[in-house]
Write an enzyme that holds these catalytic residues in place. Structure first.
Site, mmCIF file in Angstrom:
data_model
loop_
_atom_site.group_PDB
_atom_site.id
_atom_site.type_symbol
_atom_site.label_atom_id
_atom_site.label_comp_id
_atom_site.label_asym_id
_atom_site.label_seq_id
_atom_site.Cartn_x
_atom_site.Cartn_y
_atom_site.Cartn_z
ATOM 1 N N GLU A 245 0.838 -1.204 0.000
ATOM 2 C CA GLU A 245 0.000 0.000 0.000
ATOM 3 C C GLU A 245 0.872 1.253 0.000
ATOM 4 O O GLU A 245 0.574 2.224 -0.706
ATOM 5 C CB GLU A 245 -0.940 -0.003 1.210
ATOM 6 C CG GLU A 245 -1.952 1.112 1.182
ATOM 7 C CD GLU A 245 -2.934 1.016 0.020
ATOM 8 O OE1 GLU A 245 -2.972 1.966 -0.797
ATOM 9 O OE2 GLU A 245 -3.659 0.014 -0.076
ATOM 10 N N GLU B 296 1.715 6.303 -7.178
ATOM 11 C CA GLU B 296 0.692 7.270 -7.573
ATOM 12 C C GLU B 296 1.235 8.690 -7.547
ATOM 13 O O GLU B 296 1.010 9.473 -8.477
ATOM 14 C CB GLU B 296 -0.528 7.160 -6.656
ATOM 15 C CG GLU B 296 -1.353 5.920 -6.892
ATOM 16 C CD GLU B 296 -2.514 5.795 -5.911
ATOM 17 O OE1 GLU B 296 -2.669 6.668 -5.021
ATOM 18 O OE2 GLU B 296 -3.273 4.823 -6.034
#
Length: 111
Positions: free
Chosen positions: A59, A66
């Site tokens: 994560e 991102e």
């Protein structure tokens, strides 16, 4: 402490930006509490902790990817989408792994 300043800033940024990471943190701590309740073995602890950390790591890396993609381009680009989708898929794989490990360890103890 100065050596870890940037790492802690990264962790704080991750917590602020990514609601999913916070949910994974809660789930991980929930599994730890359940481990104590079920009095799991040392080997089972190793599997549970590995699964939890794997989800947290993927994560965190997903969020880093991102940010990087968003830095490189603000325009829609198929390769940017693919990079983000593949990073998100890695989190999904880690989460499925953790769910399977949790089911193998906890379901027999709970039922």
């Amino acid at each position: 402490m100065g050596r870890f300043k940037h790492a802690f800033e990264g962790g704080w940024t991750l917590l602020k930006k990514d609601r999913n990471f916070f949910m994974h943190l809660l789930a991980g701590f929930g599994a730890i509490v359940l481990g104590f309740i079920c009095q799991i073995s040392t080997l089972e602890w190793l599997f549970i902790i590995t699964a939890i950390v794997l989800v947290w790591l993927t994560e965190a890396l997903n969020t880093a990817i991102e940010y990087t993609v968003d830095l490189v381009t603000t325009d829609y680009h198929i390769d940017a989408k693919r990079a983000k989708d593949i990073a998100a898929f890695s989190v999904l794989l880690a989460s499925i792994f953790a769910l399977i490990i949790g089911a193998i360890i906890f379901l027999p103890k709970l039922f």
